[in-house]
Design a protein around this motif. Structure first.
Motif, short mmCIF file in Angstrom:
data_model
loop_
_atom_site.label_atom_id
_atom_site.label_comp_id
_atom_site.label_asym_id
_atom_site.label_seq_id
_atom_site.Cartn_x
_atom_site.Cartn_y
_atom_site.Cartn_z
N HIS A 1 0.83 -1.22 0.00
CA HIS A 1 0.00 0.00 0.00
C HIS A 1 0.86 1.26 0.00
CE1 HIS A 1 -4.08 -1.40 0.05
NE2 HIS A 1 -3.83 -2.28 1.01
N GLY A 2 2.00 1.22 0.64
CA GLY A 2 2.89 2.39 0.63
C GLY A 2 2.60 3.39 1.73
N VAL A 3 3.51 4.31 1.90
CA VAL A 3 3.51 5.22 3.04
C VAL A 3 2.28 6.13 3.07
CG1 VAL A 3 4.72 7.20 4.05
CG2 VAL A 3 6.00 5.18 3.34
N ALA A 4 1.91 6.74 1.94
CA ALA A 4 0.83 7.72 1.96
C ALA A 4 -0.49 7.05 2.36
CB ALA A 4 0.71 8.42 0.60
N THR A 5 -0.75 5.89 1.79
CA THR A 5 -2.00 5.20 2.10
C THR A 5 -2.02 4.72 3.55
OG1 THR A 5 -2.27 4.50 -0.20
CG2 THR A 5 -3.45 3.21 1.46
N VAL A 6 -0.92 4.15 4.02
CA VAL A 6 -0.86 3.68 5.41
C VAL A 6 -1.06 4.85 6.38
CG1 VAL A 6 0.79 2.84 7.17
CG2 VAL A 6 0.52 1.62 4.99
N HIS A 7 -0.44 5.98 6.07
CA HIS A 7 -0.58 7.18 6.92
C HIS A 7 -2.04 7.62 6.99
CE1 HIS A 7 -0.24 11.41 8.06
NE2 HIS A 7 -0.70 11.75 6.89
N GLU A 8 -2.72 7.65 5.85
CA GLU A 8 -4.13 8.06 5.85
C GLU A 8 -4.98 7.03 6.58
OE1 GLU A 8 -5.61 10.77 4.95
OE2 GLU A 8 -4.06 11.81 3.83
N ALA A 9 -4.69 5.75 6.33
CA ALA A 9 -5.50 4.69 6.95
C ALA A 9 -5.33 4.66 8.46
CB ALA A 9 -5.12 3.34 6.33
N ARG A 10 -4.22 5.18 8.93
CA ARG A 10 -3.99 5.19 10.39
C ARG A 10 -4.50 6.49 11.00
NH1 ARG A 10 1.12 5.28 14.04
NH2 ARG A 10 -0.35 5.35 15.78
N GLY A 11 -5.33 7.23 10.26
CA GLY A 11 -5.84 8.48 10.82
C GLY A 11 -4.78 9.56 10.86
N ARG A 12 -3.87 9.51 9.87
CA ARG A 12 -2.83 10.53 9.73
C ARG A 12 -1.86 10.56 10.90
NH1 ARG A 12 -5.81 15.47 6.50
NH2 ARG A 12 -6.17 14.22 4.65
N LEU A 13 -1.57 9.41 11.44
CA LEU A 13 -0.54 9.30 12.49
C LEU A 13 0.60 8.43 11.97
CD1 LEU A 13 -2.86 8.66 15.55
CD2 LEU A 13 -1.56 10.73 15.07
N GLY A 14 1.76 8.57 12.60
CA GLY A 14 2.83 7.61 12.39
C GLY A 14 3.87 7.96 11.34
N LEU A 15 3.76 9.14 10.73
CA LEU A 15 4.81 9.54 9.78
C LEU A 15 6.09 9.90 10.52
CD1 LEU A 15 3.57 11.91 6.97
CD2 LEU A 15 4.35 9.56 6.82
N LEU A 16 7.25 9.50 10.00
CA LEU A 16 8.52 9.79 10.65
C LEU A 16 9.19 11.04 10.04
CD1 LEU A 16 9.94 6.22 11.26
CD2 LEU A 16 8.16 7.47 12.48
N GLY A 17 8.40 12.09 9.81
CA GLY A 17 8.95 13.37 9.36
C GLY A 17 9.24 13.41 7.87
N THR A 18 9.88 14.50 7.43
CA THR A 18 10.14 14.68 6.00
C THR A 18 11.62 14.57 5.66
OG1 THR A 18 10.40 17.07 6.23
CG2 THR A 18 8.18 16.26 5.81
N ASP A 19 12.46 14.25 6.63
CA ASP A 19 13.91 14.29 6.34
C ASP A 19 14.56 12.93 6.25
OD1 ASP A 19 13.63 13.81 9.00
OD2 ASP A 19 14.81 15.53 9.66
N LEU A 20 13.79 11.85 6.36
CA LEU A 20 14.34 10.52 6.08
C LEU A 20 14.14 10.25 4.59
CD1 LEU A 20 12.96 8.59 9.17
CD2 LEU A 20 15.38 8.95 8.64
N ARG A 21 15.23 10.19 3.84
CA ARG A 21 15.13 10.03 2.38
C ARG A 21 15.73 8.70 1.94
NH1 ARG A 21 11.49 11.51 0.63
NH2 ARG A 21 12.29 11.62 -1.47
N PRO A 22 15.15 8.07 0.91
CA PRO A 22 15.70 6.81 0.42
C PRO A 22 17.09 7.04 -0.17
CG PRO A 22 14.00 7.63 -1.07
CD PRO A 22 13.98 8.52 0.14
N VAL A 23 17.96 6.06 0.01
CA VAL A 23 19.33 6.17 -0.53
C VAL A 23 19.31 6.08 -2.05
CG1 VAL A 23 21.57 5.01 -0.58
CG2 VAL A 23 20.38 5.37 1.59
N TRP A 24 18.35 5.33 -2.59
CA TRP A 24 18.21 5.28 -4.06
C TRP A 24 16.73 5.43 -4.41
CZ3 TRP A 24 15.64 0.55 -5.08
CH2 TRP A 24 15.77 -0.43 -4.11
N PRO A 25 16.43 6.16 -5.51
CA PRO A 25 15.04 6.40 -5.88
C PRO A 25 14.33 5.10 -6.20
CG PRO A 25 16.54 7.66 -7.30
CD PRO A 25 17.38 6.77 -6.45
N GLY A 26 13.09 4.98 -5.74
CA GLY A 26 12.31 3.78 -6.03
C GLY A 26 12.38 2.74 -4.93
N ALA A 27 13.27 2.93 -3.93
CA ALA A 27 13.34 1.98 -2.83
C ALA A 27 11.98 1.89 -2.14
CB ALA A 27 14.42 2.40 -1.83
#
Lengths: 234, 234, 234, 234, 234, 234
Positions: free
Chosen positions: A23-49
């Protein structure tokens, strides 16, 4: 913090973890009532991970990755290693040797609030990894924090056995008690989005698809013909 | 700010827009006398994204994307949606459903000072999008700002109908009154660069190609043989 | 700073430079006793960029790249251009024309603490370049700093003729007097890592491969069975 | 930008300027419909600084304060000098000598997006000054920008003759055409606040004083007795 | 988040709160085992501010302070208002009118992760307040979050009734269950520090007062006579 | 870095140090040819702090202040302690006990790139201290770096025995070999400034006092009467 390793934490069912990952991060975040995101500064080391796993946590002193080595021993197939520090640190706690070891143990990925190095090798190996920075700066091995304690990232608690979902949008955490409920909500959310997507592709407006016109009407939004002088410049 | 949607703004000729887009951000910026850059923190969602369009603007309250839905209705083929907020906000105002809708309406791209989510899907669809951050954080739908008012990004005014050019170098704005003049200057700039490029490939020095030696002479720059002890360390 | 160009600095043997480049930033940093990293904010313009060269340095006034043009004249095959400013500046000091010229002269890459533009063209040409930011903002040509003076980046001294190694992990500097010694240490480090990599792939633990258990024992790390109530929440 | 000094800009009535200054930044901002704030990073050099004046503007190259010296000549009693740069710069453009000169000319204060030095002397002289940073770094005198052109700070236009109000809350701008209207709105706002202040001191609730209960009712806010387990932890 | 106000939370004994406040942030942090600090970016509005209180919490939407007004109604003597937002926001949620109201209700202080305005008046009234920024930017009143829910600041949970201690060093939180235990530890810590202080004033070394020499010996720290050439430059 | 303490470094004449301190940071920086500033982020703990001293340096691991205790033993009257870390750290390395000890030993001040705590007590004692942040976060005592090695702050080398000057403008370093020469240049600079100050107080313009008119003439700066429509908006 007394040096300690907590062994044998609970783990959520692996099929549920995998489906949350799809489902991916955006859907899981919405499904959890918009809780549980670990901020905006954790970035994947390679695109598409993209991955999901059961959290094994490591709380380290700044500039010292000895705790990570103790944590590796606690990991197994389906786990995802979550690393943070007792005070902020951008040093390179993780490199390709640790990634190789995690990969060999069936670990599905890695999230660290520190720096990470050997980007080229980790990218080539397609090992899923997220970090706050890239840094070749090495770490010491003088002190130990805790393994499998609860840790905090971006005002979110992560306990061992919670589910971590990560992709290009960042990283989210689902408490292990809530995984089934959140998965159901994800399925429903995704079904609604699939239906909306079809309508939008056919030219429908989001105002109609999401039934926003009554709300706009209530807020008394005026529509006025554009003219060049009709604005107060800030 | 009173909730309002301004309808029917002017639009520049689409062929001029397209040709400005081909010149790209750096050339357009130079041709406009080094004005109109929207800062250094608007980054493309996927490398290689490149577009141009006629601005449709949305000024939103922080944490609330209802205004964006009103703006979508005002867009058509050749437009580019520009989103900003009344106070800084990194939430994910835009996801793949909105990108799908914009794409269906012939919109050529999206620039937002907020966050954006569904990076994987937007990348897969090759929809050109620029944002200040990536964030899965959802937004509310409680309040409306204005659509097609002038907005400001990085101390630059953007009015509906101004031309937005965006690529890997960032985003630039050309006032709609100046598009023809700027296009002419772009063509001249590009011609000069093409000539310079040939000479540089053949080994000429920029000091000669750009005729900088007289200036260097006037500034009394000395050339001295290197020696290891000839410097004051900072 | 008096305007000056220092000519004819020493250069390290090109084969040693090349072999350091193959080892990469993380290994060179470790082999040099964890010195010489140029911080975490110099990022490659395109993923996978990787190079090494003999430093030619340019210290420029903020917002003015005239010094860079003087520096180009001092470069030759195997050199790498290092640009910094007397006060911090994010303007686009370098674009594709300068990259074209450097390429034509056999320069192996470019590191700048400023901004850089023409990302698309520099990426297409595969010219290795690292910068602190991407910016189309043009620079003036009013004043000159120094060429081939020692410069500082991230609390590290870089003198002309020092070796710069750069890859996805960032940028490192090796003093020209130490290149042979550092290369030997790199070879030893890489051999140890190759051995460790094999063991880790076969399932060995880093605790054993790196002989960390005695240290863990000395630090009196306890292993305790996990329980949900065993933690003090932060 | 061509070097130029624009002379003889309009100036608003000095008594209106003074009365806007007495209202202070927060009231002026509200009275202007929440427009005109110059961001959150312009801070007073000494606590309690408070002033207002008619803007004289200086747009400088980065690292070069020659334009400031041209601007000083254009200032007179009741003016306030506003300094910004064509690309961001933290150097110390202003020190006590310039503050002494401005003071001698009856200038009421200084706002700069750059750095400033001689904090001790400027504080001792009680000269009102706001800057983004404190820096002893000196500037060059090689190039000129423009004096009394419109400038932008934090997405707000400032033209010569606009009124600048500054205090511990930051800095705000009022367009010269709007000063009388904004002053009237300030007086009304202040009268309303004075009345509310009395009621709040006597123990009234803001919910009642500002008549917020109907809105709270409409939003369906529930009041529930507190219990320790009634929350989902983030 | 559903709009809700939780009423009647527990409150710790007021004398314990007061004595924790006298110990101050650094001592409380140490006595709690180095937990509970709310980061380094909450700064006092005026130097020397110092307070403690029982937390009443408000979780607000970004750009909207209506929730704060609901929270005020829940405060009483000895309480301290803690304000945070669902996504980061620097707007001025609090001004002198709200401070006046809190003061009238016997509230001992205010901590907000947002901005704050009317610094001059709040300073003059000596109302203790901490914020992440200073901003005159006004807020909307369109939506409600929650009052007296647990909130998170800098990876620390704050529940209503927890004790907040604040001074020039920042802000710390003590869980209400732990207040007595932490107070005892504070008293012991302070006694040890008083003894050490006397010895240090008399010229004793911290190496001896804190018995660090055995540790230094174990780490094999060498003492060598200084010489100018004995270092490897970074 | 091998744990080491270098003992008995050279110290500059104390009267020269004191006179440099009286000149202050801005004058010393100019007199040294604009070299030696330690950046813009070292701020005094209390406004008006002002000092100078002979550097004793401590290079610490992140999160560990044991090295500081070893450094204290190396300090004596007229010294100033300079603390930095091998990777960036905001923890509170220094509190009032260490300040008390330094004060008892005749140390004239403290500069640290880390955090600092006990602001209230250090302010009350008027001990001059500069830091990058304020943080109550405690440190470990597990590892040792080096004392009296050269350290780097903001791309400037500081060796033991170099002179540190600090005031409200920040911190500057003068190499011990250059102190007499820099003092002479300071005296000359201050004399020139005193003369200029008198003229500016009497109403002279900086354009004349600093003889800038010929330069302005050379740069062909135009003076034009102001008109509202004479500008290209950015």
């Amino acid at each position: 913090v007394r040096p300690a390793v907590f062994t044998g934490p609970p783990r959520p069912p692996s099929d549920v973890v995998a489906r949350l990952g799809e489902h991916g991060v955006a859907t899981v975040h919405e499904a959890r009532g918009r809780l549980g995101l670990l901020g905006t500064d954790l970035r994947p080391v390679w695109p598409g991970a993209r991955t999901a796993g059961s959290a094994v946590t490591a709380l380290c002193p700044p500039g010292d990755n000895l705790t990570v080595h103790l944590a590796i021993e606690q990991t197994g197939p389906g786990d995802l290693l979550v690393i943070t520090t007792t005070s902020p640190c951008s040093d390179g706690y993780i490199g390709e040797l640790i990634a190789t070891s995690l990969n060999a143990r069936g670990v599905t990925g890695l999230v660290t609030t520190t720096g990470l190095r050997d980007v080229r090798d980790i990218t080539a190996a397609r090992f899923p990894a997220w970090s706050r920075s890239i840094s070749a700066q090495g770490t010491a091995k003088d002190a130990v924090g805790q393994v499998n304690c609860p840790v905090m990232i971006a005002d979110t608690v992560i306990r061992p056995g919670d589910v971590i979902v990560a992709d290009d949008d960042g990283v989210a955490c689902v408490p292990r008690e809530a995984v089934t409920e959140v998965l159901t909500a994800c399925d429903e959310w995704a079904a609604r989005e699939a239906s909306a997507r079809e309508q939008l592709r056919d030219g429908a407006l989001t105002l109609d698809v999401f039934n926003l016109r009554p709300l706009v009407h209530r807020l008394d939004v005026q529509h006025l013909p554009w003219s060049d002088s009709g604005y107060l410049m800030p």
